[in-house]
Design an enzyme around this catalytic site. Structure first.
Site, short mmCIF file in Angstrom:
data_model
loop_
_atom_site.label_atom_id
_atom_site.label_comp_id
_atom_site.label_asym_id
_atom_site.label_seq_id
_atom_site.Cartn_x
_atom_site.Cartn_y
_atom_site.Cartn_z
N ASP A 99 0.87 -1.18 0.00
CA ASP A 99 0.00 0.00 0.00
C ASP A 99 0.91 1.23 0.00
OD1 ASP A 99 -2.07 1.98 0.48
OD2 ASP A 99 -3.30 0.34 1.27
N SER A 164 -2.27 18.54 -2.01
CA SER A 164 -1.16 18.18 -2.90
C SER A 164 0.10 17.87 -2.12
CB SER A 164 -0.84 19.33 -3.84
OG SER A 164 -1.84 19.49 -4.78
N HIS A 247 5.75 28.12 -12.98
CA HIS A 247 6.45 27.36 -14.01
C HIS A 247 6.71 25.92 -13.58
CE1 HIS A 247 8.18 26.47 -17.75
NE2 HIS A 247 9.05 25.77 -17.06
N HIS A 297 7.52 34.19 -18.20
CA HIS A 297 6.11 34.58 -18.31
C HIS A 297 5.95 36.09 -18.13
CE1 HIS A 297 4.54 30.44 -18.19
NE2 HIS A 297 5.62 30.21 -17.46
N THR A 322 13.91 18.16 -23.18
CA THR A 322 12.60 17.82 -23.73
C THR A 322 12.78 17.10 -25.07
OG1 THR A 322 11.79 19.84 -22.71
CG2 THR A 322 10.31 18.74 -24.24
N ARG A 444 -5.72 37.39 -25.41
CA ARG A 444 -6.45 36.35 -24.70
C ARG A 444 -7.35 36.99 -23.64
NH1 ARG A 444 -2.00 33.73 -20.61
NH2 ARG A 444 -3.81 32.54 -19.91
C1 HEM Z 1 9.83 23.13 -24.42
C2 HEM Z 1 9.21 23.38 -23.30
C3 HEM Z 1 8.46 24.67 -23.01
C4 HEM Z 1 8.87 25.95 -23.20
C5 HEM Z 1 10.20 26.42 -23.76
C6 HEM Z 1 7.78 26.80 -22.76
C7 HEM Z 1 7.80 28.18 -22.78
C8 HEM Z 1 6.75 28.98 -22.40
C9 HEM Z 1 6.78 30.41 -22.36
C10 HEM Z 1 7.99 31.27 -22.73
C11 HEM Z 1 5.57 30.85 -21.94
C12 HEM Z 1 5.14 32.29 -21.70
C13 HEM Z 1 4.43 32.81 -22.87
C14 HEM Z 1 3.82 34.14 -22.60
O1 HEM Z 1 2.97 34.26 -21.70
O2 HEM Z 1 4.17 35.08 -23.33
C15 HEM Z 1 4.75 29.71 -21.72
C16 HEM Z 1 3.44 29.76 -21.28
C17 HEM Z 1 2.76 28.67 -20.78
N1 HEM Z 1 3.21 27.37 -20.82
FE1 HEM Z 1 4.94 26.71 -21.67
N2 HEM Z 1 6.75 26.04 -22.32
C18 HEM Z 1 7.13 24.73 -22.45
C19 HEM Z 1 6.38 23.64 -22.08
C20 HEM Z 1 5.20 23.72 -21.36
C21 HEM Z 1 4.56 22.60 -20.72
C22 HEM Z 1 5.08 21.18 -20.71
C23 HEM Z 1 3.43 23.07 -20.13
C24 HEM Z 1 2.35 22.37 -19.30
C25 HEM Z 1 2.05 21.16 -19.33
C26 HEM Z 1 3.36 24.46 -20.39
C27 HEM Z 1 2.34 25.27 -19.95
C28 HEM Z 1 2.27 26.62 -20.14
C29 HEM Z 1 1.20 27.45 -19.66
C30 HEM Z 1 0.00 27.00 -18.84
C31 HEM Z 1 1.49 28.74 -20.08
C32 HEM Z 1 0.62 29.98 -19.94
C33 HEM Z 1 0.52 30.51 -18.60
C34 HEM Z 1 -0.46 31.66 -18.54
O3 HEM Z 1 -0.07 32.79 -18.87
O4 HEM Z 1 -1.64 31.44 -18.20
N3 HEM Z 1 4.45 24.83 -21.14
N4 HEM Z 1 5.50 28.57 -22.00
CU LIG Z 2 6.80 28.62 -17.91
#
Ligand code: HEM
Ligand SMILES: [Cu+2]
Ligand SMILES: [Cu+2]
Lengths: 526, 374
Positions: A99, A164, A247, A297, A322, A444
Site C-alpha cells: 500500500d 497536494s 512554471h 512569463h 525535452t 487572450r
Molecule cells: C519546451 C518546453 C516549453 C517551453 C520552452 C515553454 C515556454 C513557455 C513560455 C515562454 C511561456 C510564456 C508565454 C507568454 O505568456 O508570453 C509559456 C506559457 C505557458 N506554458 Fe509553456 N513552455 C514549455 C512547455 C510547457 C509545458 C510542458 C506546459 C504544461 C504542461 C506548459 C504550460 C504553459 C502554460 C499554462 C502557459 C501559460 C501561462 C499563462 O499565462 O496562463 N508549457 N510557455
Molecule cells: Cu513557464
C-alpha cells in the site's frame, strides 16, 4: 496471497474511511473526471460566447469568472488529482509494495479536496460573483479590485495545496521506503520516477503558492501592502512569486504524463524503452531547470535587459532535455512491432501534439518575439497543446491501458478508437486556428473580438463542442466496461506490457504484494 | 485501415484550406511598420522554420516507423534500447541550434531596450477601461486627453450591424509623427494593463506605481490598431489602442489645434449653463464614462446604484467629492483629472436629476472649479 485476506468494508464507510490505495486511487480518478466535466462546461460557455463577435450569452464580468474558474478547475481539479489517482493505484503495484506508506494521510489528502472545490464553486453564488482575475490572479486585480469572494478563493487554494503536499509526501515516502527487495532506483518504472520527481517539485512550490495567497489575504484584510505600490509594495513581486510556483507547476502537470507514455509506448512497440537512464536524467534536469526560468512569463513587465537575457537563455535550454525525451520515444518505436490499440493511439497523439506545443514553447522563449506573442491566443494555443494534448491525452491513454487490470474487463476497442479520432480531430480544429488569431493580434481573456478574427473563432468553437462531446463517449465506454465489459483474466492484459503490476491477478485484488515480490536482475521497467 | 483514416483526416484538412487562404483571415505575425518590427518578424520566421524542419524530420521518422514497423506486417521487434553515441549527438546538436537562435535574438532584444535619444516622450496611463495620453516634451501646457472605446453598445449587443473597425476604434487616437523616435512611458492608475500595437511592435505592461519605457520609430503614415493585453477587469476586451502616424507637419498642426482647444475649454468653464444643456451633456458623459459600472439606468453593477443613491440624493459636496476624488481602494476612480469642469458639472447634474433622482439641483462648471480649488 496473505493469510488474513479480507475485502473492502461495505457501504459508504468503505469510501469515507478507506485507507486502501486502490480505493483512494479510484476516488481521485472519479473526482478528477467530475472536475474535468465541470471545467469543460465552463469552457463550453466561453466558446459559445466566442462563437461570433458581439456579446450574446453572458456579460463580460461573468465571462471572466468563467475563464478563471475554467483554468483553476482544470489545473487543480482535473489534471493534478487525476495523476495523483493514477499514482495511488499504480505506484504500490509497480514497486511491489502492499500500500502507500502513509495510508491515513492518504485518505485525508483525498477527502479535503471535495470541500475545497465546493468552496471554490460556491463563490459563483456570492455577491459580486466568483473570482474573475484569471487563473494567474495577478495583484492588484485580485486584491484591491477583487470581489469579496476572493477570500474563499484563497482558502480554497490553501486546501488544495495542503492536499497536494500531503499526497506528495506520501509518494516520496512510499517510493523511498517501500520498494520490494531488488527494486533499485534504476529499475523503477519511468512512471514511478517521473512521479517521484514531480512530488519533490510539489513539496517545493506549493508552499510558495500558499505564501502568495496568504500575502493577498493580508493585503485585503489586514492592511499590509505587499502588492500595492501606493503602500510601498510591488505588484510585480506578486508575479515573481506566482511564477516561481507557476512554471514548476506546468512540469508538475506534464512529468507524470511523460511517465505514462514511457510505459505505454514500449508496451505496444513490444520493445524496451530506449534510453532509460537518459530519460531519468532528462526528467531530473527538466525539473531543475523549471525552478530557474519563471520570469519567461513576464518578459513584458519591464525587467532589466540582463534579466531578460538570462531568462531567455535558461528557458531555451529546457528544449534540450525535452528533445531527448521525444527522440527516445520515437527510437523506442523504431523497428518495434507496433500495434495501435486505443492507449497507443492516445500516446502517439500525445507525442505529435506535445511536440508541436514544445516547438511553440521554444518560440515563446525568444524574448523579443514574445513581445508580440505574449498574452495573445498564440499562448493559449501553446499551453493547450502541452496541457490538453499532453497531460489529458496521456491520462486518457492511461485509463484505457490500465482499466482492464483494474476492473478485469476489457473496454470496447472500436469505441475507444472512435473516441481517439474524434478527440484528435476536435482538438486540432479547436486549437490550431488559435495560433493564427494569436499571431494576427487577438489578445487572450477577451469576451468579444474584432471582425477579422471571426472565422477562426467560429472554427475553434465548433472544434471545442466536438472535443467536449467526445468525452461523453469516453464516460460511456468506461462505465460500460465496468458494468458489462468482456471479462479478461490474463495477468498480462497486453502482450507487450512489462512491470510488476502485470504480475498480479486480473482484476487486481483488493490487497496486492502483502508478501513482497523478488525483483530479479532483469529491469522491471522492461 | 489506419492509412484510410489518415487520408480522411488529410482530406478534412485540405478542404479547410480555401477558408484559411481568404484574405481577411490573417494567419501570421505582421512585420509592421518599424525596423524593429521587421527584425522581430524575421526572428519569428527563422525560429518557426527551424521548428518546422525539425518537426518534419522527427515526425517523418515516426510515421515511417508507424507504417513499416507494424506488428500486422509480421515484423519481429528488435530489442536495442540504448546507444550512447546517438544520445550524445541528439543532446549536443539541439544545443548548438539553440545557440544559433540565441545570437539574433540577443541582438534584437538589445535594440528593443535601447531607449536613449528619443525625440518625443509620451506618458501613457492605463485606467479601467481607457487610456490617457500626455505629451511631455511640448513646451507650454502639456497636451493630455483620454482615449475611449468608440464602438457603440448597440453594435456590441448586436442590435446594430458592426462597423469595419468594431472594437478597434476610439474617440481620440494617439497621434505621433513618423520617422521620429517616440518614447512611451507607460504606467497605470488602478490595475495592471498592457499597451500593445502589433504593427508598431510595442507591448509593455502598464503597472500602477511603476513607469516602463518602450520606443518606436514608425516609418509609414497610417492608422495602427491594438488592444490592452493584460486582463484588467470586466471590460478588458473593450479598451483598444489606436495610433495615427502622420507627417511631422501634420503632427505640429494637430498639436497646435489641440492646445487651442484646451484653452477654449478652459474659457467656456466660466459660463453659466442651463439645466437642459447640462442634462444633455451629462447624459453623453454618463453613457461614455460611467455607464459601464453604474448601469444604463443607474441600477449599478461594478459600481453602486446611482438611482436612489444616498449620495446622489444627498449633499452636493459629497457627490462632487466622490466623483472628483474617487473612492480609494475601489474601482471608483478620481474623475477630476479625467473630465473637464463642464463635463463633471454636467454628469453630476445628470446623476442628480435622472433615473428618478429628481433633486432639481444644478451644479455649474464654476462650482466644480471652486470645489477643486478646495
Ligand atoms: C519546451 C518546453 C516549453 C517551453 C520552452 C515553454 C515556454 C513557455 C513560455 C515562454 C511561456 C510564456 C508565454 C507568454 O505568456 O508570453 C509559456 C506559457 C505557458 N506554458 Fe509553456 N513552455 C514549455 C512547455 C510547457 C509545458 C510542458 C506546459 C504544461 C504542461 C506548459 C504550460 C504553459 C502554460 C499554462 C502557459 C501559460 C501561462 C499563462 O499565462 O496562463 N508549457 N510557455
Ligand atoms: Cu513557464
Ligand atoms: Cu486590459
Amino acid at each position: 496471497m496473505g493469510a488474513h485476506h479480507h475485502g473492502p468494508a461495505r457501504g459508504i464507510t468503505r469510501w469515507l474511511f478507506t485507507t486502501n490505495h486502490k480505493d483512494i486511487g479510484t476516488m481521485y480518478l472519479w473526482f478528477s473526471f467530475a472536475m474535468f466535466i465541470l471545467g469543460g462546461a465552463f469552457a463550453m460557455i466561453i466558446r459559445a460566447e466566442l462563437f461570433q463577435p458581439g456579446m450574446q450569452l453572458v456579460e463580460p464580468g461573468f465571462f471572466n469568472q468563467m475563464t478563471t474558474l475554467h483554468g483553476l478547475v482544470m489545473v487543480f481539479g482535473a489534471i493534478m488529482p487525476s495523476f495523483v489517482g493514477l499514482a495511488n493505484w499504480l505506484i504500490p503495484m509497480m514497486i511491489g509494495a502492499p500500500d502507500m506508506a502513509l495510508p491515513r494521510m492518504n485518505n485525508w489528502s483525498f477527502w479535503i479536496l471535495p470541500p475545497g472545490f465546493l468552496m471554490l464553486a460556491s463563490t459563483l453564488f456570492m455577491e459580486g460573483g466568483a473570482p474573475a482575475f484569471g487563473w494567474t490572479f495577478y495583484a492588484p486585480l485580485s486584491t484591491t479590485y477583487a470581489a469579496p469572494s476572493v477570500t474563499f478563493f484563497i482558502f480554497a487554494i490553501h486546501v488544495l495545496g495542503m492536499s497536494s503536499i500531503m499526497g506528495s509526501i506520501n509518494i516520496i515516502a512510499t517510493v523511498m521506503n517501500m520498494r520490494a527487495p531488488g527494486m533499485s532506483y534504476m529499475k523503477l518504472p519511468l512512471f514511478v520516477w517521473t512521479w517521484l520527481i514531480t512530488a519533490f517539485l510539489l513539496v517545493a512550490v506549493m508552499p510558495v503558492l500558499a505564501g502568495a495567497v496568504t500575502m493577498m489575504l493580508m493585503d485585503i484584510h489586514f492592511g499590509t501592502s505587499f502588492f500595492s505600490a501606493a503602500g510601498g509594495g510591488d505588484p510585480v513581486l506578486f508575479q515573481h512569486i506566482f511564477w516561481f510556483f507557476g512554471h514548476p507547476e506546468v512540469y508538475i502537470i506534464i512529468l507524470p504524463a511523460f511517465g505514462v507514455v514511457s510505459q505505454i509506448i514500449p508496451a505496444f512497440s513490444r520493445k524496451p524503452l530506449f534510453g532509460y537512464a537518459s530519460m531519468v536524467y532528462a526528467t531530473a534536469s527538466i525539473a531543475f531547470l523549471s525552478f530557474i526560468v519563471w520570469a519567461h512569463h513576464m518578459y513584458t513587465v519591464g525587467m532589466p535587459v540582463a534579466g531578460e537575457l538570462y531568462f531567455m537563455y535558461a528557458t531555451m535550454l529546457i528544449a534540450v532535455p525535452t528533445g531527448v525525451k521525444v527522440f527516445n520515444w520515437i527510437s523506442t518505436m523504431w523497428r518495434g512491432a507496433l500495434s495501435f490499440e486505443t492507449p497507443m493511439l492516445f500516446s502517439i497523439g500525445f507525442l505529435v501534439l506535445f511536440t508541436i506545443g514544445g516547438f511553440t514553447g521554444l518560440m515563446l522563449s525568444i524574448a523579443p518575439a514574445d513581445f508580440q506573442y505574449h498574452d495573445t491566443y498564440f499562448v493559449v494555443a501553446h499551453f493547450h497543446y502541452v496541457m490538453v494534448a499532453g497531460a489529458v491525452f496521456s491520462m486518457t491513454a492511461a485509463v484505457y491501458f490500465w482499466l482492464p487490470k483494474w476492473t478485469g474487463r476489457m473496454y470496447n476497442e472500436t469505441m475507444g478508437k472512435v473516441h481517439f479520432w474524434i478527440s484528435f480531430v476536435g482538438f486540432n480544429i479547436t486549437f490550431f486556428p488559435q495560433h493564427f488569431v494569436g499571431l494576427a493580434g487577438m489578445p487572450r481573456r477577451v469576451p468579444d473580438y474584432a471582425l477579422q478574427f471571426a472565422d477562426f473563432n467560429m472554427m475553434s468553437s465548433i472544434g471545442a463542442f466536438v472535443y467536449g462531446a467526445s468525452q461523453i463517449l469516453f464516460l460511456y465506454n468506461v462505465i460500460a466496461t465496468i458494468v458489462a465489459g468482456e471479462k479478461v483474466s490474463d495477468e498480462k492484459v497486453w502482450d507487450g506490457a512489462e512491470g510488476l503490476e502485470w504480475t498480479v491477478p486480473t482484476p487486481a485484488p483488493y490487497h496486492t504484494f502483502e508478501v513482497p515480490p523478488k525483483v530479479g536482475a532483469a529491469p522491471a521497467h522492461g | 485501415m489506419l492509412c484510410k483514416k489518415i487520408m480522411v483526416f488529410a482530406g478534412i484538412l485540405l478542404s479547410s484550406l480555401p477558408w484559411v487562404a481568404q484574405a481577411q483571415n490573417q494567419v501570421n505575425m505582421s512585420p509592421g511598420v518599424t525596423e524593429i518590427g521587421a527584425e522581430i518578424y524575421d526572428l519569428h520566421m527563422l525560429i518557426m522554420i527551424i521548428c518546422v524542419i525539425i518537426g518534419l524530420l522527427v515526425f517523418g521518422v515516426m510515421f515511417y516507423s508507424i507504417i513499416y514497423h507494424r506488428k500486422s506486417r509480421g515484423v519481429v521487434p528488435s530489442q536495442f534500447h540504448e546507444s550512447t553515441k546517438v544520445e550524445i549527438a541528439w543532446t549536443a546538436v539541439p544545443f548548438f541550434i539553440l545557440v544559433a537562435m540565441a545570437v539574433p535574438a540577443t541582438s534584437t532584444l538589445l535594440e528593443v531596450y535601447d531607449n536613449d535619444e528619443a525625440e518625443l516622450d509620451i506618458l501613457i496611463t492605463g485606467y479601467q477601461w481607457k487610456w490617457r495620453y500626455e505629451y511631455l516634451d511640448a513646451a507650454g501646457e502639456p497636451v493630455a486627453f483620454f482615449s475611449n472605446l468608440a464602438t457603440s453598445q448597440e453594435e456590441i449587443y448586436n442590435t446594430e450591424s458592426k462597423g469595419e473597425n468594431y472594437l478597434l476604434e476610439v474617440d481620440e487616437p494617439l497621434v505621433i509623427p513618423v520617422d521620429t523616435k517616440v518614447r512611451f512611458l507607460i504606467t497605470a492608475n488602478d490595475v495592471i494593463h498592457s499597451w500593445w500595437v502589433p504593427e508598431i511592435s510595442v507591448k509593455r505592461d502598464a503597472i500602477p506605481g511603476f513607469i516602463n519605457e518602450a520606443w518606436s520609430k514608425v516609418t509609414e503614415e497610417g492608422i495602427y490598431r491594438g488592444q490592452c493585453t493584460e486582463l484588467c477587469g470586466a471590460y478588458h476586451g473593450f479598451m483598444p489602442v489606436v495610433v495615427h502616424a502622420v507627417s511631422r507637419e501634420e503632427f505640429d498642426g494637430w498639436m497646435a489645434a489641440k492646445r487651442a482647444e484646451q484653452a477654449s475649454d478652459l474659457a467656456a468653464a466660466s459660463v453659466e449653463m442651463s439645466l437642459e444643456a447640462l442634462m444633455s451633456e451629462g447624459e453623453a458623459v454618463y453613457n461614455g464614462q460611467c455607464m459601464a459600472c453604474h448601469g444604463a439606468s443607474g441600477e449599478g453593477g461594478v459600481g453602486k446604484a446611482i438611482a436612489g443613491s444616498s449620495i446622489a440624493l444627498g449633499d452636493v459636496n459629497t457627490h462632487m467629492d466622490v466623483s472628483i476624488r474617487g473612492v480609494s481602494g475601489t474601482a471608483m476612480q478620481a474623475f477630476g483629472t479625467q473630465l473637464s469642469d463642464i463635463e463633471m458639472a454636467a454628469v453630476i447634474t445628470y446623476q442628480r436629476n435622472a433615473f428618478g433622482n429628481n433633486t432639481g439641483d444644478i451644479v455649474q462648471p464654476a462650482d466644480v472649479a471652486s470645489y477643486k480649488q478646495g
